[in-house]
Motif scaffolding. Structure first.
Motif, PDB file in Angstrom:
ATOM      1  N   PRO A   1       0.835  -1.205   0.000  1.00 17.13           N
ATOM      2  CA  PRO A   1       0.000   0.000   0.000  1.00 17.13           C
ATOM      3  C   PRO A   1       0.869   1.255   0.000  1.00 17.13           C
ATOM      4  O   PRO A   1       1.954   1.242   0.590  1.00 17.13           O
ATOM      5  CB  PRO A   1      -0.807  -0.109   1.292  1.00 17.13           C
ATOM      6  CG  PRO A   1      -0.208  -1.194   2.089  1.00 17.13           C
ATOM      7  CD  PRO A   1       0.703  -2.003   1.220  1.00 17.13           C
TER       8      PRO A   1
ATOM      9  N   MET B   1      -3.463   3.807   0.049  1.00 15.80           N
ATOM     10  CA  MET B   1      -3.845   3.513   1.420  1.00 15.80           C
ATOM     11  C   MET B   1      -4.596   4.684   2.037  1.00 15.80           C
ATOM     12  O   MET B   1      -4.306   5.842   1.752  1.00 15.80           O
ATOM     13  CB  MET B   1      -2.593   3.261   2.236  1.00 15.80           C
ATOM     14  CG  MET B   1      -2.927   2.840   3.609  1.00 15.80           C
ATOM     15  SD  MET B   1      -1.473   2.433   4.507  1.00 15.80           S
ATOM     16  CE  MET B   1      -2.231   2.145   6.085  1.00 15.80           C
TER      17      MET B   1
ATOM     18  N   GLN C   1      -2.245   0.145  -4.822  1.00 12.14           N
ATOM     19  CA  GLN C   1      -3.013   0.023  -3.564  1.00 12.14           C
ATOM     20  C   GLN C   1      -2.945   1.307  -2.755  1.00 12.14           C
ATOM     21  O   GLN C   1      -2.187   1.394  -1.780  1.00 12.14           O
ATOM     22  CB  GLN C   1      -2.413  -1.092  -2.709  1.00 12.14           C
ATOM     23  CG  GLN C   1      -2.786  -2.474  -3.135  1.00 12.14           C
ATOM     24  CD  GLN C   1      -2.512  -3.431  -1.973  1.00 12.14           C
ATOM     25  OE1 GLN C   1      -3.161  -3.357  -0.927  1.00 12.14           O
ATOM     26  NE2 GLN C   1      -1.550  -4.300  -2.146  1.00 12.14           N
TER      27      GLN C   1
END
Ligand SMILES: CC(C)(COP(=O)(O)OP(=O)(O)OC[C@H]1O[C@@H](n2cnc3c(N)ncnc32)[C@H](O)[C@@H]1OP(=O)(O)O)[C@@H](O)C(=O)NCCC(=O)NCCS
Length: 209
Positions: A61, A88, A86
């Motif tokens: 992330p 976060m 990803q």
């Protein structure tokens, strides 16, 4: 490799994001230097040049640690190109987020921020230290809220707008898309898209910095 990646080691606010990770008990795996120049993480965090990013890193992330909406957009394009996928959501453990809030991916909420109930923070919104966001506010994607800014209840901030440090936005005011509110402004009326408002009470200034 475990932990989270800070994408943009050259941004001074990396220092705050690292502190948030430490307070939250999260490990920072690496900070990516995507532009040349100084880095703002301490020596305990590996700094990796964009050219040396591995698939092991892109699987982690990531957070975009920069205040300016434009820089965050550019960094996201850059990160995506390198394979990061990803984003976060990073909320400092000292922040208070009320019930029924929607906090989307990539949002960063710095220390001591308060988000009132029923508010929505769209993708990649950045809330700096001690911002106070009222109930039922709607903050558009990539907007940045400066340190100590106060948004009263039901305020709307358009995508990519920047609210300066310590600004105050009165209830139900709509701040347009890609608009700048100067530090310390007291905004009593709506500000249109691509606008610039400053002062107390805030005046809409014609020339945008
Ligand atoms: C507000 C901001 C956009 C001004 O940009 P700038 O390039 O310095 O622009 P200028 O100095 O040319 O100012 C433009 C006009 O706004 C006025 N102005 C700028 N900041 C002001 C303020 N805080 N209050 C009142 N007026 C202000 C200037 O006096 C000038 O007016 P004029 O055209 O009548 O002379 C810029 O300072 C900014 O974005 N600051 C954000 C800082 C912040 O809160 N960051 C948080 C980071 S964590």
């Amino acid at each position: 490799m475990t932990g989270i990646v800070l994408f943009g080691a050259g941004s001074p606010i990396c220092a705050d994001v690292v502190e948030t990770c430490r307070r939250n008990g999260m490990q920072v795996a690496a900070a990516i230097r995507n532009v040349s120049g100084s880095v703002y993480v301490d020596a305990s965090i590996p700094v990796v040049e964009a050219a040396d990013v591995t698939t092991e890193m892109t699987a982690l992330p990531f957070v975009l640690p920069m205040f300016s909406p434009q820089n965050r957009r550019l960094a996201l394009a850059n990160a995506t190109e390198l394979g990061f996928h990803q984003p976060m959501q990073l909320v400092d453990c000292t922040a208070i987020v009320g019930g029924h809030c929607i906090i989307e991916e990539g949002v960063y909420i710095n220390t001591s921020t308060i988000v009132g109930s029923g508010s929505t923070l769209e993708r990649f919104v950045f809330c700096n230290r001690g911002a106070n966001i009222g109930h039922h506010c709607h903050i558009g994607s990539f907007a940045s809220i400066g340190p100590g800014a106060v948004l009263a209840g039901s305020v709307t901030v358009g995508a990519g707008s920047q609210i300066g440090a310590g600004a105050i936005i009165l209830p139900k005011v709509r701040v347009g898309v890609a608009t700048i509110i100067a530090p310390g402004a007291v905004v009593t009326r709506d500000v249109s898209d691509n606008g610039f408002a400053a002062g107390n009470p805030a005046r809409i200034l014609t020339s945008r910095p």
